[in-house]
Scaffold this active site. Structure first.
Site, PDB file in Angstrom:
ATOM      1  N   ASN A 200       0.858  -1.183   0.000  1.00 24.85           N
ATOM      2  CA  ASN A 200       0.000   0.000   0.000  1.00 24.85           C
ATOM      3  C   ASN A 200       0.896   1.235   0.000  1.00 24.85           C
ATOM      4  O   ASN A 200       1.765   1.378   0.856  1.00 24.85           O
ATOM      5  CB  ASN A 200      -0.883  -0.023   1.254  1.00 24.85           C
ATOM      6  N   CYS A 205      -5.114   1.316  -1.275  1.00 29.40           N
ATOM      7  CA  CYS A 205      -5.680  -0.019  -1.036  1.00 29.40           C
ATOM      8  C   CYS A 205      -6.858  -0.274  -1.974  1.00 29.40           C
ATOM      9  O   CYS A 205      -7.126  -1.402  -2.358  1.00 29.40           O
ATOM     10  CB  CYS A 205      -6.085  -0.204   0.423  1.00 29.40           C
ATOM     11  N   HIS A 452     -11.045   1.492   4.316  1.00 32.21           N
ATOM     12  CA  HIS A 452     -10.057   0.538   3.868  1.00 32.21           C
ATOM     13  C   HIS A 452     -10.734  -0.364   2.845  1.00 32.21           C
ATOM     14  O   HIS A 452     -11.909  -0.698   2.979  1.00 32.21           O
ATOM     15  CB  HIS A 452      -9.575  -0.267   5.080  1.00 32.21           C
ATOM     16  N   ASP A 469      -5.681  -8.441   1.160  1.00 33.64           N
ATOM     17  CA  ASP A 469      -5.732  -7.219   1.959  1.00 33.64           C
ATOM     18  C   ASP A 469      -4.342  -6.583   1.938  1.00 33.64           C
ATOM     19  O   ASP A 469      -3.502  -6.857   2.792  1.00 33.64           O
ATOM     20  CB  ASP A 469      -6.156  -7.574   3.390  1.00 33.64           C
TER      21      ASP A 469
END
Length: 1115
Positions: A200, A205, A452, A469
């Protein structure tokens, strides 16, 4: 005697390795977390992580004029944390709250820590209405704080009747559990899942989740690889090459991949530029760019083949034969979430027919204005169907964007041919089967102003889902990927089950915002095989070279930082510390000089550095290694050999300690001549033993370091007495007692030494400590508290000065007592009682201190409930020196068998409330409480019957049955109200209703009508067929309200907070059809008062109505 010494090993206390992370954002903003459940972090979470609760009490809350506010620092899991709040919101109309790493700016490069935590705003009226959100996060330099931008609406927080702000004080809690086991950095995504993540860059993200989704469409990846690029292209200037490079690394790298080259190729050079893109926009921009770059190449048309579908917009006149159609293409479809329960409902809405009539007629060529039908139907759907869910929309009332967190379901298999192809236009090819399988779910967690993004993908359409993630890829089950991303509300279990069973709902801020489906009939073509032969040779060479350069840089960086910290303790340090900072062992290594030396430097060169620093020539230096003994003491163990001194610092550190990050700890032995200048050291043979000496003075209760000696193992202590006396400043022939300090954990072990035995026979060896003093008999004669070394060391080891504070007046009444950690419960209360001049110690009740909140713990210590003083002073892993005391009117063992309740008695005729403290055995019932109360209160007539109610937020929640046990009744948040049962309720007819009547005002904050209850709620019997006008007469008489005031009131039936206003002629009983009268607190007759008071002066408004009776307190 001495316990056996292990080989020289300086065990590293903390084995946690910190792995550097390369991408940092400029000035990280508070990060947004997902709220998954509202349960607090369990103190016994996986692998029993160090966990703790920190409570922060913020006074004068509404008067805070700062944009953001930090709490005090608190420790959990050995780390420093603090809470960060934005009292007026972080650019939102909600309280914003985050957990922050307090010392993030000073931590070493690449630091990281993983924590599960919850943040809460405590409801001070009833804890079950506390708002608690929890999440978990990997904290690092880029994301050093994490939490919730939209924690709770400011309107609710600042409303004093809600209970979050009481006396302008807000109470915030953080439950933090630090977990080392599930370590973000040590989790090897490639090893665990076969896939790697994307780094990131600070605000990317959302891009990472999209790129992973596109990468896992193999047909798309293959097309990207086949786009022509040359070895002269630069990835930062070429989108095709940057994407090829990124996809190649995702396919073949073992660690997470950076996206900087790709963002540069978009022309995004600053972090601001990412902030302007959302996922949908990025998806379209990227696909358009690629489509353009693919023109004229072997992969021309790939984007259209994969993602392009077509629909037909039509307008059809109803009364004349006229139809207008227009074909349009789409790469993705935007589906409504608001008002739709699932994807099918959204498609139904998409093709919904709109009627153009009245003022909105359609102007048809040649036919003028006509009534018409307008709509959309699909001509064809693409093989890869991208559905954008409209989670964000503009709220015209509030003039702002809002996030729609409503529940919205999506199926694993989507059939767009359903109901005989209702979504398809007449031109559609019906031979194509539009049955789709879910490939990926892109999730947004957080609010409209931040959050997020991550994705759930099943790359091969198998049953195994993966969560992508950012850097971390994990295996997930289908429930996590589907159901848990539907959004909506989660019902939480009731804190007080039984009577009031309305569910306590909690919005889930984590939900799907984009879905990717793949058509079953195209599955084999799209989920194809992609291997090395699809990748251009120049690309493979370039990327291999890149990897080698990167590895070389990493190696150089590692070698540049290969330093060892050498800590050098000298006699000066022992002299300075013993008897002041420390009493046991010899030195605190944190407070001795340290040197940072490159590992390849020879140790002899380091000795020259020391010579310069301390003025001790190299030939007069002798170094000893320290060792941790089995009994947990830490002593000089042996001198370095000439061979060891010839080695490099790094090699020597490995001799001392196997842990790669360890320090090298040394003792520097120097011999001083009479002029205090260094002189040559005596040789150290195997026969010689290095001993250290401390002197104890029983009169002054003082211990100090006096020196060291090299003695022969065959020698006897008697032979060195004169030297010891000289060190101490005693007469040469002074008689002295010798003791060996052996250990101090968990208990002190200090034993007399026989002066006639040899040092070897007494099992003395290098690094041992001898404490000596004048004979203890003399000290006993002088009435010293600690006449000998063992008693003094025992005292020092266990002594504890405790601050005792009065529980009622903790700020004023405070005294100090010096106690021993080993004191039992009775010892402690006896000392407190003695200090207070109290004859009966059992009337003392103690309460422990919460180190995090700096307040007393809510529950006192039970009688003999804690074994030792040391246990009373421990809170989680923190030790305090504070205890709270109170003096009871009866002995504590007796009180513990009783239940104390505060009951507010409302007099039937007098306008007053009297609060009584009722104390009864725990097994008593509500009936016993009422009988006890009857002896204390004034009744309107001797036969009056009483009842006990539970009142909360100006509503009646419960009438207690007479046989209910009082042990489980909680009067801490609810008000317990006792009152006489009116005669009218006793003569209750078969068709009568007992209804709740509450006072309320209306608040239109934030364009939402909110009902605010106040004053004293009451019951009223309504007769069948009775009109509102008749009921009003009885209410006015009951409340004794003047006509002028009463005429201003409006009367409404309220159900679940929505008022329906009643007319005088309305039959009131017809509204109250439900029979479960006591459970119907959400249905009531409301008495609306006009509220003209200014909205912001909360404190002044709090008791602005005259429907709160005056209160007296009788204990």
């Amino acid at each position: 005697m001495t316990l056996m010494t292990p080989p020289p090993l300086d065990r590293q206390e903390d084995d946690e390795m910190l792995v550097p992370h390369t991408d940092f954002a400029d000035g990280p903003q508070p990060m947004e977390a997902q709220a998954e459940t509202a349960s607090t972090v369990d103190a016994q979470a996986v692998d029993d992580p160090p966990s703790a609760r920190f409570t922060w009490t913020i006074e004068n809350f509404s008067r805070l004029n700062t944009k953001k506010l930090y709490s005090d620092v608190f420790y959990v899991g050995g780390y420093k944390w603090r809470i960060l709040i934005f009292p007026k919101g972080n650019n939102v109309d909600h309280l914003s709250m985050y957990l922050d790493v307090a010392d993030s700016t000073t931590l070493p490069y690449g630091w990281s820590r993983y924590a599960q935590f919850s943040l809460a705003v405590v409801n001070q009226i009833h804890s079950k209405y506390s708002i608690r959100k929890d999440t978990q996060h990997q904290f690092n330099a880029r994301e050093s704080d994490w939490g919730f931008t939209s924690f709770m609406p400011l309107g609710e927080l600042y409303d004093p009747s809600r209970g979050y702000l009481v006396n302008d004080t807000c109470v915030v809690e953080a439950d933090v559990a630090v977990r080392r086991v599930v370590d973000y950095w040590s989790h090897d995504s490639k090893k665990e899942t076969g896939y790697v993540g994307l780094k990131n860059q600070g605000a990317t993200c959302y891009m990472n989740s999209l790129l992973q989704t596109l990468y896992h469409i193999p047909y798309f990846r293959k097309a990207v690889y086949h786009m022509p690029t040359t070895e002269n292209d630069m990835p930062s200037g070429s989108i095709p090459l940057a994407l090829q490079s990124l996809f190649y690394k995702l396919q073949y790298s073992d660690t997470s991949v950076a996206t900087k080259e790709l963002t540069k190729s978009f022309g995004w050079d600053t972090y601001d530029s990412f902030m302007q893109h959302d996922v949908q926009e990025l998806n379209r921009v990227l696909c358009e760019k690629l489509e353009d770059k693919m023109k004229g190449t072997v992969v021309e048309g790939t984007i259209q083949q994969l993602f392009e579908g077509h629909h037909m917009n039509y307008i059809e006149c109803i009364n004349v034969d006229y139809k207008s159609t227009r074909k349009e293409s789409f790469y993705d479809l935007q589906l409504d979430v608001k008002g739709c329960r699932d994807v099918y409902a959204s498609f139904d809405k998409y093709v919904e027919v709109e009627r153009l009539e009245g003022d909105n007629k359609y102007h048809a060529e040649q036919h003028g204005l006509q009534d018409a039908r307008k709509g959309v139907l699909f001509i064809d759907f693409p093989p890869v169907l991208q559905l954008q869910l409209k989670r964000f929309e503009y709220d015209f009332m509030r003039d702002t964007m809002v996030k729609i967190n409503d529940r919205y379901e999506f199926p694993l298999q989507l059939d767009l041919d359903r109901e005989n192809g209702k979504y398809l236009s007449p031109d559609a090819d019906r031979s194509v089967r539009n049955l789709y399988t879910l490939h990926s779910v892109l999730v947004h967690s957080g609010g409209v102003h931040g959050g997020h993004y991550y994705a759930y993908i099943r790359p091969t359409l198998s049953d195994q889902w993966f969560k992508f993630d950012d850097e971390r890829v994990t295996k997930e089950d289908i429930k996590r990927a589907l159901e848990e991303q539907y959004g909506g509300e989660e019902e939480l279990p009731h804190a007080n089950p039984g009577f009031n069973n309305s569910p306590f709902k909690f919005t889930k801020y984590s939900n799907a915002y984009m879905l990717v489906y793949i058509r079953e009939s195209d599955k084999d073509k799209i989920i194809c095989n992609v291997d090395e032969k699809d990748i251009a040779e120049h690309l493979r060479v370039r990327l291999k070279k890149e990897q080698e350069e990167k590895e070389q840089k990493r190696k150089e960086k590692a070698e540049a930082h290969l330093y060892t910290i050498i800590k050098v303790a000298r006699s000066e340090d022992l002299l300075q510390q013993i008897g002041k900072d420390i009493y046991f062992d010899l030195v605190d290594h944190e407070k001795v000089p340290s040197f940072r030396i490159q590992k390849q430097i020879p140790f002899n060169i380091f000795k020259e550095e020391v010579a310069k620093e301390f003025g001790i020539p190299v030939q007069f230096q002798r170094y000893w290694l320290w060792a941790k003994r089995q009994n947990h003491t830490y002593r000089p163990n042996r001198p370095l050999t000439p061979q060891e001194e010839a080695q490099s610092v790094g090699q020597l550190r490995e001799v001392s300690n196997k842990a790669s990050t360890a320090e090298l700890k040394l003792f520097l032995e120097v011999e001083l001549g009479e002029d205090l200048r260094p002189i040559p050291l005596p040789d150290k043979t195997k026969e010689d033993i290095l001993l250290f000496f401390k002197l104890y003075d029983p009169v002054k209760e003082e211990l100090r370091y006096v020196g060291r000696l090299l003695v022969k193992g065959t020698g006897k202590p008697a032979e060195i007495l004169a030297e010891l006396n000289e060190m101490a400043g005693f007469a040469p022939d002074e008689d002295i007692d010798l003791y060996e300090e052996i250990k101090f954990e968990p208990n002190v072990m200090c034993e007399p030494i026989d002066k006639k035995l040899t040092f070897r026979a007494s099992q003395l060896e290098d690094g041992d400590i001898i404490c000596f003093q004048k004979p203890s008999q003399a000290a006993r004669g002088e009435q010293c508290r600690y006449p000998d070394v063992p008693s003094f060391l025992d005292y020092v080891h266990n002594r504890q000065v405790v601050r005792f504070r009065s529980l009622e007046k903790s700020k004023e009444d405070e005294f100090f007592l010096e106690l021993s950690k080993g004191h039992n419960y009775d010892d402690v209360v006896e000392r407190v009682a003695h200090h207070l001049g109290l004859d009966d110690p059992s009337k003392i009740r103690l309460t422990s201190h919460n180190c995090y909140s700096q307040q007393p713990k809510p529950q006192p210590i039970k009688y003999r409930g804690v074994e030792r003083l040391s246990d009373m002073l421990v809170h989680y892993n923190q030790t305090t020196d504070i205890l709270y005391y109170e003096v009871l009117d009866i002995p504590l063992p007796e009180l513990q068998g009783l239940k104390t309740l505060k009951v507010a008695f409302h007099h039937a005729t007098k306008d007053e409330v009297v609060i009584h403290t009722i104390r009864l055995p725990k097994q008593s019932t509500v009936g016993d409480v009422i009988n006890d109360l009857k002896t204390k209160v004034e009744l309107s007539h001797p036969d009056a019957e009483l009842r006990l109610l539970e009142v909360f937020y100006h509503k009646i929640y419960k009438i207690f049955p007479l046989n209910e046990k009082i042990e489980n009744i909680n009067d801490q948040y609810w008000t317990l109200r006792a009152e006489e049962i009116p005669e009218e309720e006793k003569n209750f007819g078969p068709h009568d209703r007992l209804i709740h009547v509450y006072h309320f005002t209306k608040d239109t904050a934030q364009n939402q009508v909110q009902v605010q209850n106040f004053g004293e709620p009451f019951f009223l019997v309504i007769r069948e067929g009775e009109t509102l006008a008749e009921v009003k007469v009885r209410i006015q008489k009951k409340l004794q309200v003047p006509d002028e005031e009463f005429s201003k009131w409006k009367f409404a039936f309220l159900s679940l907070g929505r008022p329906e206003y009643l007319q005088d002629s309305d039959i009131v009983s017809s509204r109250f059809q439900r029979r479960d009268v006591y459970g119907a607190w959400e249905q009531y007759l409301g008495l609306e008062h006009t509220d003209n008071a200014p909205k912001r002066s909360y404190a002044a408004n709090q008791n602005r109505h005259a429907f709160e009776k005056p209160v007296k307190i009788y204990n």
